[in-house]
Design a protein around this motif. Structure first.
Motif, PDB file in Angstrom:
ATOM      1  N   ALA A  36      -3.481   3.613  -2.472  1.00 60.05           N
ATOM      2  CA  ALA A  36      -3.264   2.725  -3.615  1.00 60.05           C
ATOM      3  C   ALA A  36      -2.846   1.363  -3.070  1.00 60.05           C
ATOM      4  O   ALA A  36      -1.864   1.259  -2.322  1.00 60.05           O
ATOM      5  CB  ALA A  36      -2.193   3.280  -4.540  1.00 60.05           C
ATOM      6  N   TYR A  74      -2.709   9.845 -10.667  1.00 65.60           N
ATOM      7  CA  TYR A  74      -4.017  10.267 -10.173  1.00 65.60           C
ATOM      8  C   TYR A  74      -4.508  11.496 -10.930  1.00 65.60           C
ATOM      9  O   TYR A  74      -5.637  11.535 -11.418  1.00 65.60           O
ATOM     10  CB  TYR A  74      -3.956  10.556  -8.675  1.00 65.60           C
ATOM     11  CG  TYR A  74      -5.228  11.189  -8.148  1.00 65.60           C
ATOM     12  CD1 TYR A  74      -6.352  10.403  -7.888  1.00 65.60           C
ATOM     13  CD2 TYR A  74      -5.316  12.564  -7.931  1.00 65.60           C
ATOM     14  CE1 TYR A  74      -7.531  10.971  -7.439  1.00 65.60           C
ATOM     15  CE2 TYR A  74      -6.485  13.138  -7.468  1.00 65.60           C
ATOM     16  CZ  TYR A  74      -7.594  12.339  -7.221  1.00 65.60           C
ATOM     17  OH  TYR A  74      -8.761  12.904  -6.778  1.00 65.60           O
ATOM     18  N   LEU A 131       2.926   8.372  -8.639  1.00 63.01           N
ATOM     19  CA  LEU A 131       1.581   7.982  -8.227  1.00 63.01           C
ATOM     20  C   LEU A 131       0.639   9.196  -8.246  1.00 63.01           C
ATOM     21  O   LEU A 131      -0.507   9.104  -8.702  1.00 63.01           O
ATOM     22  CB  LEU A 131       1.628   7.350  -6.842  1.00 63.01           C
ATOM     23  CG  LEU A 131       0.398   6.560  -6.386  1.00 63.01           C
ATOM     24  CD1 LEU A 131       0.118   5.394  -7.329  1.00 63.01           C
ATOM     25  CD2 LEU A 131       0.605   6.043  -4.958  1.00 63.01           C
ATOM     26  N   CYS A 147       0.833  -1.193   0.000  1.00 62.24           N
ATOM     27  CA  CYS A 147       0.000   0.000   0.000  1.00 62.24           C
ATOM     28  C   CYS A 147       0.872   1.249   0.000  1.00 62.24           C
ATOM     29  O   CYS A 147       1.900   1.299   0.690  1.00 62.24           O
ATOM     30  CB  CYS A 147      -0.927   0.019   1.230  1.00 62.24           C
ATOM     31  SG  CYS A 147      -1.865   1.547   1.421  1.00 62.24           S
ATOM     32  N   VAL A 188      -4.499  -1.533  -7.539  1.00 61.97           N
ATOM     33  CA  VAL A 188      -3.552  -1.526  -8.660  1.00 61.97           C
ATOM     34  C   VAL A 188      -2.764  -2.827  -8.688  1.00 61.97           C
ATOM     35  O   VAL A 188      -2.648  -3.523  -7.674  1.00 61.97           O
ATOM     36  CB  VAL A 188      -2.575  -0.326  -8.543  1.00 61.97           C
ATOM     37  CG1 VAL A 188      -3.340   0.994  -8.597  1.00 61.97           C
ATOM     38  CG2 VAL A 188      -1.758  -0.393  -7.245  1.00 61.97           C
ATOM     39  N   ILE A 203       2.576  -0.781  -7.514  1.00 61.09           N
ATOM     40  CA  ILE A 203       2.812   0.604  -7.128  1.00 61.09           C
ATOM     41  C   ILE A 203       4.120   1.051  -7.764  1.00 61.09           C
ATOM     42  O   ILE A 203       5.126   0.343  -7.669  1.00 61.09           O
ATOM     43  CB  ILE A 203       2.876   0.740  -5.594  1.00 61.09           C
ATOM     44  CG1 ILE A 203       1.523   0.375  -4.983  1.00 61.09           C
ATOM     45  CG2 ILE A 203       3.277   2.157  -5.181  1.00 61.09           C
ATOM     46  CD1 ILE A 203       1.544   0.222  -3.486  1.00 61.09           C
ATOM     47  N   ALA A 256      -7.593   2.977  -4.602  1.00 60.83           N
ATOM     48  CA  ALA A 256      -7.278   2.543  -5.960  1.00 60.83           C
ATOM     49  C   ALA A 256      -6.599   1.183  -5.872  1.00 60.83           C
ATOM     50  O   ALA A 256      -5.539   1.051  -5.247  1.00 60.83           O
ATOM     51  CB  ALA A 256      -6.367   3.553  -6.654  1.00 60.83           C
ATOM     52  N   VAL A 261     -10.265   4.873  -9.382  1.00 61.12           N
ATOM     53  CA  VAL A 261     -10.470   5.164  -7.961  1.00 61.12           C
ATOM     54  C   VAL A 261     -11.878   4.773  -7.535  1.00 61.12           C
ATOM     55  O   VAL A 261     -12.872   5.137  -8.195  1.00 61.12           O
ATOM     56  CB  VAL A 261     -10.239   6.656  -7.670  1.00 61.12           C
ATOM     57  CG1 VAL A 261     -10.514   6.981  -6.203  1.00 61.12           C
ATOM     58  CG2 VAL A 261      -8.808   7.048  -8.042  1.00 61.12           C
ATOM     59  N   LEU A 277      -5.476   6.350 -12.579  1.00 58.58           N
ATOM     60  CA  LEU A 277      -5.870   5.443 -11.501  1.00 58.58           C
ATOM     61  C   LEU A 277      -7.376   5.254 -11.520  1.00 58.58           C
ATOM     62  O   LEU A 277      -8.136   6.227 -11.639  1.00 58.58           O
ATOM     63  CB  LEU A 277      -5.439   5.997 -10.139  1.00 58.58           C
ATOM     64  CG  LEU A 277      -3.959   6.051  -9.817  1.00 58.58           C
ATOM     65  CD1 LEU A 277      -3.751   6.645  -8.420  1.00 58.58           C
ATOM     66  CD2 LEU A 277      -3.316   4.681  -9.877  1.00 58.58           C
TER      67      LEU A 277
END
Length: 273
Positions: free
Chosen positions: A208, A263, A259, A191, A243, A246, A241, A270, A268
């Motif tokens: 994320a 966004y 990141l 994360c 994913v 990362i 989000a 979301v 992303l």
């Protein structure tokens, strides 16, 4: 290694059902290690040493091997301390200050801007006096750019990078603390948390998340309930989000700059609660 390296090794250990031959100690640096990572190794008899430093410090500032007086502490208490970045190494001094440069107490609770000094710490940036002026105070201490607290017995606790703190409604949220709590969820493999703009609160956190292999994305309401049990409700993110990966820098740290760009560019997907 950085946490992503050790998370990869832990995944391999879990798949094979055993530790590599001879593995007894690891050193984690580069960014804060999740508690779940420290626990995972410690419970298998591998000593985890959390360390901190910077290139400008040549590079080591603190190391987290516990002193002998803590040998009889419980596993929980020892891991609590191992989550810190450890104590200063010989030749390095630490201080924390407020926004006006006033020294703050070493009580383990009061966070401030972390400054260092010592013979192994840079005296300036090569042929860049303007950049050098920005990072040294009047007493010659170097500003690390980290926000930290220091305990009464000298353990450094990095709260966040100053640029990664999230200011929501005038209150600060630590992205590192939030990442650790999200990763305590059984379905989360990794994360990273960033600040995103909010019309009312100025900024709010976005998490994320990389989900563990072989399981569906966690239910967002259940995930928020998990977080609400472990932190103040106003700190719990509304945006998530999920994913595959990362983005990381060349040395394996989370690349939060990329990141944030993903966004803002709409890259992303979301989920908003």
């Amino acid at each position: 290694g950085v946490p992503t390296v050790w998370l990869g090794l832990m995944n391999e250990i879990n798949q094979r059902g055993r530790l590599p031959d001879g593995l007894g100690d690891i050193v984690v640096g580069g960014s804060a290690a999740p508690r779940s990572l420290i626990e995972g190794f410690e419970k298998q008899g591998v000593n985890v040493c959390h360390a901190w430093g910077m290139t400008e410090m040549s590079p080591l500032g603190t190391q987290g091997n516990l002193p002998p007086r803590m040998d009889d502490w419980s596993m929980k208490d020892r891991i609590d301390r191992k989550q810190s970045q450890g104590r200063r190494v010989f030749g390095v001094d630490l201080k924390i200050v407020d926004d006006e440069g006033n020294r703050l107490p070493h009580d383990g609770k009061t966070p401030g801007h972390l400054y260092v000094r010592g013979n192994s710490i840079t005296s300036g940036y090569f042929e860049n006096p303007e950049a050098s002026k920005l990072v040294f105070d009047e007493e010659g201490w170097f500003c690390t750019g980290d926000i930290a607290a220091i305990t009464s017995d000298g353990f450094l606790v990095i709260t966040d990078r100053s640029k990664d703190l999230i200011k929501s409604g005038g209150e600060w949220i630590s992205s590192l603390d939030l990442e650790n709590i999200v990763m305590s969820h059984s379905g989360v493999a990794n994360c990273a948390v960033i600040a995103v703009p909010h019309p009312k609160w100025d900024e709010r956190p976005l998490a994320a998340i990389v989900v563990k292999e072989g399981i569906p994305d966690p239910d967002v309401e259940e995930l928020r309930a998990h977080l609400a049990q472990r932190m103040a409700k106003w700190q719990v993110p509304e945006r998530f989000a999920f994913v595959d990966e990362i983005p990381k820098t060349s040395v394996g740290k989370f690349d939060k700059k990329r990141l944030r760009s993903q966004y803002h560019d709409g890259g992303l997907s979301v989920t908003q609660f």
